[in-house]
Design a protein around this motif. Structure first.
Motif, PDB file in Angstrom:
ATOM      1  N   UNK A 123      -6.013   4.416  -6.305  1.00  0.00           N
ATOM      2  CA  UNK A 123      -7.438   5.049  -5.864  1.00  0.00           C
ATOM      3  C   UNK A 123      -7.190   6.524  -5.581  1.00  0.00           C
ATOM      4  N   UNK A 124      -7.985   7.332  -6.381  1.00  0.00           N
ATOM      5  CA  UNK A 124      -7.918   8.659  -6.076  1.00  0.00           C
ATOM      6  C   UNK A 124      -8.511   9.147  -4.687  1.00  0.00           C
ATOM      7  N   UNK A 125      -8.051   9.787  -3.960  1.00  0.00           N
ATOM      8  CA  UNK A 125      -8.353  10.383  -2.679  1.00  0.00           C
ATOM      9  C   UNK A 125      -9.059  11.795  -2.917  1.00  0.00           C
ATOM     10  N   UNK A 126     -10.481  11.718  -3.279  1.00  0.00           N
ATOM     11  CA  UNK A 126     -11.058  13.041  -3.720  1.00  0.00           C
ATOM     12  C   UNK A 126     -12.085  12.666  -4.361  1.00  0.00           C
ATOM     13  N   UNK A 127     -12.853  13.850  -5.005  1.00  0.00           N
ATOM     14  CA  UNK A 127     -14.258  13.543  -5.996  1.00  0.00           C
ATOM     15  C   UNK A 127     -13.843  14.204  -7.305  1.00  0.00           C
TER      16      UNK A 127
ATOM     17  N   UNK B 288      -1.456   2.353  -4.800  1.00  0.00           N
ATOM     18  CA  UNK B 288      -1.212   3.934  -4.623  1.00  0.00           C
ATOM     19  C   UNK B 288      -2.520   4.522  -4.349  1.00  0.00           C
ATOM     20  N   UNK B 289      -2.375   5.508  -3.128  1.00  0.00           N
ATOM     21  CA  UNK B 289      -3.635   6.519  -2.997  1.00  0.00           C
ATOM     22  C   UNK B 289      -2.968   7.836  -2.693  1.00  0.00           C
ATOM     23  N   UNK B 290      -3.706   8.698  -3.454  1.00  0.00           N
ATOM     24  CA  UNK B 290      -3.507  10.224  -3.179  1.00  0.00           C
ATOM     25  C   UNK B 290      -4.524  11.242  -3.856  1.00  0.00           C
ATOM     26  N   UNK B 291      -4.119  12.407  -3.471  1.00  0.00           N
ATOM     27  CA  UNK B 291      -5.184  13.401  -3.606  1.00  0.00           C
ATOM     28  C   UNK B 291      -5.201  14.296  -5.036  1.00  0.00           C
ATOM     29  N   UNK B 292      -3.995  13.883  -5.632  1.00  0.00           N
ATOM     30  CA  UNK B 292      -3.838  14.886  -7.135  1.00  0.00           C
ATOM     31  C   UNK B 292      -4.096  13.871  -8.023  1.00  0.00           C
TER      32      UNK B 292
ATOM     33  N   UNK C 140       0.993  -1.089   0.043  1.00  0.00           N
ATOM     34  CA  UNK C 140       0.018   0.111   0.110  1.00  0.00           C
ATOM     35  C   UNK C 140       0.893   1.184   0.096  1.00  0.00           C
ATOM     36  N   UNK C 141       0.673   1.977  -0.922  1.00  0.00           N
ATOM     37  CA  UNK C 141       1.545   3.318  -1.276  1.00  0.00           C
ATOM     38  C   UNK C 141       0.672   4.413  -1.023  1.00  0.00           C
ATOM     39  N   UNK C 142       1.155   5.388  -0.139  1.00  0.00           N
ATOM     40  CA  UNK C 142       0.561   6.429   0.415  1.00  0.00           C
ATOM     41  C   UNK C 142       1.147   7.727   0.041  1.00  0.00           C
ATOM     42  N   UNK C 143       0.322   8.827  -0.666  1.00  0.00           N
ATOM     43  CA  UNK C 143       0.853  10.185  -0.711  1.00  0.00           C
ATOM     44  C   UNK C 143       1.004  10.704   0.595  1.00  0.00           C
TER      45      UNK C 143
END
Length: 214
Positions: A184-188, A164-168, A6-9
């Motif tokens: 996975x995109x952390x946002x909408x 990977x999960x991140x907000x950009x 699991x990769x996190x921004x």
């Protein structure tokens, strides 16, 4: 799907309350050069190189052949040195702990600058994180395929084994997908084909492991 890593921004995803991302339009107006040239130079200097404030700001100006004005220095001081830092929410720490207990390797992967200080911010999860990959340390950003190959080789895993999960949207979703990772995109966003979440604990649902913690 066999996810092992699991990769996190970091900024904006894991750490909340960090300074907002740099204002490219304002920076371009200060310099009066083409936007793409300014963006590329910013990435090449501040996100791909390690150094102190004076060294990096001087190099930025040297590469663009511009004067190191007080206005420009104040822009970078506000970006890098003012209000630096943030917090990791307790509920997000708990999510990371659960992912680690479920057997996943946890890494952090960030397009960051050496002028940001994440050390204290990450203290609360350091026991659960296996590796941290900063762009300024490996010399590549998420836009560079070399960064993905570097991490895969370091961890001895295949691209499809990393999530990977991140907000950009571009650097945390489209670029990882393009390089063979899951994301996975952390946002909408309006595109329903993009896998997206609003809270990090939704990762547990995605991996079908949330029931273990009810």
């Amino acid at each position: 799907m066999m996810i092992k890593v699991i990769s996190l921004d970091i900024g904006g995803t894991l750490i909340k309350g960090e300074p907002s991302k740099y204002n490219l339009k304002l920076l371009t107006n200060l310099i009066d050069l083409p936007k793409d040239k300014v963006r590329t130079t910013y990435k090449d200097v501040f996100q791909k190189m390690n150094g102190d404030f004076d060294t990096l700001t001087s190099l930025f100006c040297e590469r663009l052949k511009i004067e190191k004005t007080d206005e420009l220095i104040n822009f970078f001081k506000h970006l890098f040195l003012d209000n630096n830092g943030g917090i990791i929410l307790d509920k997000d720490k708990e999510t990371i702990k659960k992912l680690k207990e479920a057997g996943y390797k946890i890494i952090l992967f960030s397009n960051s600058s050496s002028l940001f200080n994440h050390i204290n911010d990450l203290d609360g999860i350091k026991n659960y994180v296996d590796e941290v990959f900063y762009s300024y340390e490996i010399g590549y950003t998420k836009s560079d395929s070399e960064s993905y190959r570097y991490i895969e080789e370091k961890l001895e895993v295949e691209p499809k084994e990393i999530l990977h999960i991140g907000d950009t949207l571009k650097s945390d979703y489209l670029d990882p997908i393009k390089n063979g990772w899951n994301a996975i995109y952390f946002g909408q966003c309006d595109d329903k084909n993009i896998i997206q979440i609003n809270n990090l604990d939704e990762i547990l649902d995605y991996l079908n492991i949330k029931n273990k913690y009810k």
